[in-house]
Design an enzyme around this catalytic site. Structure first.
Site, PDB file in Angstrom:
ATOM      1  N   VAL A  42     -93.657  17.773  83.239  1.00 60.45           N
ATOM      2  CA  VAL A  42     -93.257  19.070  82.676  1.00 60.45           C
ATOM      3  C   VAL A  42     -94.446  20.033  82.589  1.00 60.45           C
ATOM      4  O   VAL A  42     -94.323  21.219  82.909  1.00 60.45           O
ATOM      5  CB  VAL A  42     -92.592  18.879  81.287  1.00 60.45           C
ATOM      6  CG1 VAL A  42     -92.151  20.217  80.720  1.00 60.45           C
ATOM      7  CG2 VAL A  42     -91.397  17.937  81.403  1.00 60.45           C
TER       8      VAL A  42
ATOM      9  N   VAL B 115     -83.304  20.359  75.829  1.00 58.42           N
ATOM     10  CA  VAL B 115     -81.899  19.981  76.021  1.00 58.42           C
ATOM     11  C   VAL B 115     -81.420  20.471  77.387  1.00 58.42           C
ATOM     12  O   VAL B 115     -81.366  21.678  77.647  1.00 58.42           O
ATOM     13  CB  VAL B 115     -80.995  20.579  74.904  1.00 58.42           C
ATOM     14  CG1 VAL B 115     -79.557  20.116  75.077  1.00 58.42           C
ATOM     15  CG2 VAL B 115     -81.514  20.185  73.534  1.00 58.42           C
TER      16      VAL B 115
ATOM     17  N   GLU C 233     -87.902   9.297  81.096  1.00 57.73           N
ATOM     18  CA  GLU C 233     -88.878   9.310  80.005  1.00 57.73           C
ATOM     19  C   GLU C 233     -89.986   8.309  80.327  1.00 57.73           C
ATOM     20  O   GLU C 233     -89.794   7.394  81.140  1.00 57.73           O
ATOM     21  CB  GLU C 233     -88.201   8.907  78.693  1.00 57.73           C
ATOM     22  CG  GLU C 233     -87.127   9.867  78.226  1.00 57.73           C
ATOM     23  CD  GLU C 233     -87.652  11.280  78.023  1.00 57.73           C
ATOM     24  OE1 GLU C 233     -88.545  11.487  77.211  1.00 57.73           O
ATOM     25  OE2 GLU C 233     -87.155  12.201  78.715  1.00 57.73           O
TER      26      GLU C 233
ATOM     27  N   ASP D  53     -81.953   9.219  74.425  1.00 55.14           N
ATOM     28  CA  ASP D  53     -82.324  10.582  74.808  1.00 55.14           C
ATOM     29  C   ASP D  53     -81.129  11.533  74.651  1.00 55.14           C
ATOM     30  O   ASP D  53     -81.273  12.642  74.116  1.00 55.14           O
ATOM     31  CB  ASP D  53     -82.829  10.573  76.261  1.00 55.14           C
ATOM     32  CG  ASP D  53     -83.271  11.945  76.729  1.00 55.14           C
ATOM     33  OD1 ASP D  53     -84.318  12.421  76.257  1.00 55.14           O
ATOM     34  OD2 ASP D  53     -82.545  12.558  77.545  1.00 55.14           O
TER      35      ASP D  53
ATOM     36  N   LYS E  10     -80.696  14.807  72.062  1.00 53.38           N
ATOM     37  CA  LYS E  10     -80.259  16.149  72.490  1.00 53.38           C
ATOM     38  C   LYS E  10     -79.000  16.575  71.739  1.00 53.38           C
ATOM     39  O   LYS E  10     -78.854  17.749  71.381  1.00 53.38           O
ATOM     40  CB  LYS E  10     -80.015  16.150  74.008  1.00 53.38           C
ATOM     41  CG  LYS E  10     -81.315  16.002  74.801  1.00 53.38           C
ATOM     42  CD  LYS E  10     -81.041  15.656  76.247  1.00 53.38           C
ATOM     43  CE  LYS E  10     -82.330  15.586  77.063  1.00 53.38           C
ATOM     44  NZ  LYS E  10     -82.153  14.952  78.370  1.00 53.38           N
TER      45      LYS E  10
HETATM   46  P1  NAP Z   1     -95.449  12.693  81.370  1.00 51.39           P
HETATM   47  O1  NAP Z   1     -95.278  12.951  82.822  1.00 51.39           O
HETATM   48  O2  NAP Z   1     -95.658  11.296  80.892  1.00 51.39           O
HETATM   49  O3  NAP Z   1     -96.673  13.620  80.874  1.00 51.39           O
HETATM   50  C1  NAP Z   1     -97.198  13.555  79.574  1.00 51.39           C
HETATM   51  C2  NAP Z   1     -98.507  14.348  79.543  1.00 51.39           C
HETATM   52  O4  NAP Z   1     -98.965  14.438  78.199  1.00 51.39           O
HETATM   53  C3  NAP Z   1     -99.628  13.733  80.369  1.00 51.39           C
HETATM   54  O5  NAP Z   1    -100.342  14.744  81.026  1.00 51.39           O
HETATM   55  C4  NAP Z   1    -100.528  13.070  79.300  1.00 51.39           C
HETATM   56  O6  NAP Z   1    -101.909  13.070  79.628  1.00 51.39           O
HETATM   57  C5  NAP Z   1    -100.311  13.998  78.121  1.00 51.39           C
HETATM   58  N1  NAP Z   1    -100.459  13.289  76.845  1.00 51.39           N
HETATM   59  C6  NAP Z   1     -99.666  12.315  76.340  1.00 51.39           C
HETATM   60  N2  NAP Z   1    -100.112  11.926  75.143  1.00 51.39           N
HETATM   61  C7  NAP Z   1    -101.242  12.651  74.894  1.00 51.39           C
HETATM   62  C8  NAP Z   1    -102.171  12.707  73.832  1.00 51.39           C
HETATM   63  N3  NAP Z   1    -102.073  11.920  72.752  1.00 51.39           N
HETATM   64  N4  NAP Z   1    -103.191  13.594  73.899  1.00 51.39           N
HETATM   65  C9  NAP Z   1    -103.326  14.396  74.982  1.00 51.39           C
HETATM   66  N5  NAP Z   1    -102.462  14.403  76.025  1.00 51.39           N
HETATM   67  C10 NAP Z   1    -101.442  13.536  75.987  1.00 51.39           C
HETATM   68  O7  NAP Z   1     -94.192  13.252  80.542  1.00 51.39           O
HETATM   69  P2  NAP Z   1     -93.151  14.377  81.016  1.00 51.39           P
HETATM   70  O8  NAP Z   1     -92.088  13.775  81.855  1.00 51.39           O
HETATM   71  O9  NAP Z   1     -93.896  15.562  81.491  1.00 51.39           O
HETATM   72  O10 NAP Z   1     -92.434  14.707  79.608  1.00 51.39           O
HETATM   73  C11 NAP Z   1     -93.117  15.443  78.624  1.00 51.39           C
HETATM   74  C12 NAP Z   1     -92.140  15.834  77.514  1.00 51.39           C
HETATM   75  O11 NAP Z   1     -91.097  16.645  78.060  1.00 51.39           O
HETATM   76  C13 NAP Z   1     -91.419  14.656  76.841  1.00 51.39           C
HETATM   77  O12 NAP Z   1     -91.189  14.987  75.495  1.00 51.39           O
HETATM   78  C14 NAP Z   1     -90.079  14.589  77.591  1.00 51.39           C
HETATM   79  O13 NAP Z   1     -89.060  14.023  76.812  1.00 51.39           O
HETATM   80  C15 NAP Z   1     -89.825  16.059  77.804  1.00 51.39           C
HETATM   81  N6  NAP Z   1     -88.940  16.416  78.920  1.00 51.39           N
HETATM   82  C16 NAP Z   1     -89.122  15.842  80.129  1.00 51.39           C
HETATM   83  C17 NAP Z   1     -88.330  16.244  81.195  1.00 51.39           C
HETATM   84  C18 NAP Z   1     -88.498  15.671  82.569  1.00 51.39           C
HETATM   85  O14 NAP Z   1     -87.689  16.016  83.438  1.00 51.39           O
HETATM   86  N7  NAP Z   1     -89.483  14.842  82.815  1.00 51.39           N
HETATM   87  C19 NAP Z   1     -87.353  17.226  80.993  1.00 51.39           C
HETATM   88  C20 NAP Z   1     -87.197  17.792  79.730  1.00 51.39           C
HETATM   89  C21 NAP Z   1     -88.011  17.385  78.696  1.00 51.39           C
HETATM   90  P3  NAP Z   1    -102.481  12.223  80.889  1.00 51.39           P
HETATM   91  O15 NAP Z   1    -101.923  12.927  82.102  1.00 51.39           O
HETATM   92  O16 NAP Z   1    -103.956  12.363  80.790  1.00 51.39           O
HETATM   93  O17 NAP Z   1    -101.957  10.842  80.730  1.00 51.39           O
HETATM   94  N1  HSE Z   2     -85.442  11.892  80.762  1.00 53.04           N
HETATM   95  C1  HSE Z   2     -84.686  13.073  80.586  1.00 53.04           C
HETATM   96  C2  HSE Z   2     -83.456  13.029  81.441  1.00 53.04           C
HETATM   97  C3  HSE Z   2     -85.522  14.272  80.930  1.00 53.04           C
HETATM   98  O1  HSE Z   2     -83.394  12.204  82.362  1.00 53.04           O
HETATM   99  O2  HSE Z   2     -82.513  13.796  81.191  1.00 53.04           O
HETATM  100  C4  HSE Z   2     -84.832  15.582  80.661  1.00 53.04           C
HETATM  101  O3  HSE Z   2     -84.645  15.773  79.295  1.00 53.04           O
END
Ligand code: NAP
Ligand code: HSE
Length: 338
Positions: free
Chosen positions: A16, A134, A192, A203, A207
């Site tokens: 993200v 969401v 996730e 999840d 939402k």
């Molecule tokens: P991700 O790919 O695992 O990325 C998490 C990022 O946060 C990484 O860059 C990590 O650093 C950094 N991070 C984690 N803990 C940290 C800490 N304690 N201090 C500093 N940096 C930290 O996760 P993501 O898929 O982007 O999801 C992020 C959020 O968005 C979550 O809450 C998820 O539920 C939400 N979300 C995701 C999506 C989706 O499609 N993926 C959609 C909607 C919402 P490093 O890179 O150095 O490890």
């Molecule tokens: N893990 C979540 C999904 C990311 O698959 O819908 C978006 O909120």
């Protein structure tokens, strides 16, 4: 004097965070025109400064020091895109205490601390926005908290998780094995960090809590939502559904009843003419029933870097436009406080 450059810090540079950075930089011209100010990323917080990043991420923006972000007067908006409960919730509280507006995509954290964060933001005259939390790109929180706010919402029903919808679609259409499609969903950046949250329905429950708070003005803890995930759905179940021209989908439902709100997440058998049955892959959809507007159906990509980055950047743009006009203290909260 209103600001002409709005500074943003991204907490996280994963799926993200990197998607949001791309939207903010590739569409910087459009965003500046609509916000009435330049929106610039000033810092990106990560855990590991040595990790390989997307080629477009400038190394000089990366930091592992959150206090430097709090202390930087050029940062007006903090976007929490890290995931997990802690330190994410503490960082959002500290950002608000430091006078910075907050955007988040973190439904797990918001479903537990959204009411408190909303009160903290309101007390400080700051904005808290979480459209991306969401249904990814679908503007469902905006729809419920603004355009449909004059309605009594009577029901919300939707496919709220992209990973599980992707898995069920690929298993149904390609006879693909569960483990292989889950891995594919992880590689595409939908799942996730711990995909148990997706496949067991947590999840979607998170939402649903956020939709209920915005739409019904009630707080139902995600753990109090009746929940069943997709791990019990077998290939045989999908074949039986296909034989009847139906689909199995993970459906979240909240209905207003005389004695309160009934909420659940569970796999459902949907006939071919149901609007949710044709929602495929990582797409999400939400059916909102309103007492004046009648039924509204919203559909779009529910996960992935750019669709989610689009929603985060939209929240940042809205806040930047309010800062540029000096109207941020008048903004209505997304979480409907009683
Ligand atoms: P991700 O790919 O695992 O990325 C998490 C990022 O946060 C990484 O860059 C990590 O650093 C950094 N991070 C984690 N803990 C940290 C800490 N304690 N201090 C500093 N940096 C930290 O996760 P993501 O898929 O982007 O999801 C992020 C959020 O968005 C979550 O809450 C998820 O539920 C939400 N979300 C995701 C999506 C989706 O499609 N993926 C959609 C909607 C919402 P490093 O890179 O150095 O490890
Ligand atoms: N893990 C979540 C999904 C990311 O698959 O819908 C978006 O909120």
């Amino acid at each position: 004097m209103n600001k002409k450059t709005i500074g943003v810090a991204l907490l996280g540079c994963g799926n993200v965070g990197s998607g949001t950075f791309r939207v903010l930089t590739e569409n910087a011209g459009i965003i500046a025109k609509r916000a009435g100010a330049d929106v610039r990323v000033k810092a990106i917080l990560v855990r590991d400064l040595c990790k390989d990043r997307d080629a477009g991420i400038p190394k000089d923006l990366l930091t592992d020091d959150f206090s430097a972000i709090l202390d930087n007067p050029e940062i007006d908006i903090v976007a929490e895109l890290m995931g997990g409960l802690e330190p994410a919730v503490s960082y959002m509280k500290q950002a608000l205490q430091a006078g910075k507006h907050v955007v988040s995509a973190n439904k797990a954290a918001l479903a537990r601390s959204g009411e408190e964060l909303t009160k903290n933001a309101g007390a400080q005259g700051l904005m808290l926005r979480y459209e991306a939390a969401v249904c990814g790109a679908i503007p469902v929180m905006n729809a419920i908290s603004t355009a449909l706010a004059a309605n009594e919402i009577t029901g919300i029903r939707g496919i709220l998780n992209g990973t599980t919808n992707y898995i069920l679609t690929r298993m149904d259409e390609d006879n693909a094995p569960y483990a292989a499609v889950l891995k594919d969903a992880q590689d595409k950046g939908f799942a996730e960090a711990d995909p148990t949250g997706d496949v067991e329905g947590h999840d979607a429950a998170n939402k649903l809590t956020l939709l209920i708070a915005a739409g019904f003005g009630r707080y139902i803890r995600p753990d109090d939502i009746e929940r069943e995930g997709i791990t019990g759905v077998t290939e045989d179940d999908l074949r039986k559904a296909a034989a009847e021209n139906a689909k199995i989908k993970l459906v979240a439902t909240a209905v207003r009843e005389k004695d309160g709100i009934r909420a659940r997440v569970r796999p459902e058998f949907l006939p071919a003419d149901h609007p949710l049955s044709s929602v495929r892959n990582e797409f999400n959809a939400v059916l909102i029933s309103c007492n004046m507007a009648d039924d509204i159906f919203l559909q779009g990509r529910g996960a992935g870097p750019l669709p989610t980055g689009s929603a985060v950047a939209g929240d940042i743009l809205e806040i930047a436009a309010c800062i540029a006009r000096g109207t941020e203290k008048n903004a209505l909260p997304t979480w409907r406080l009683q």
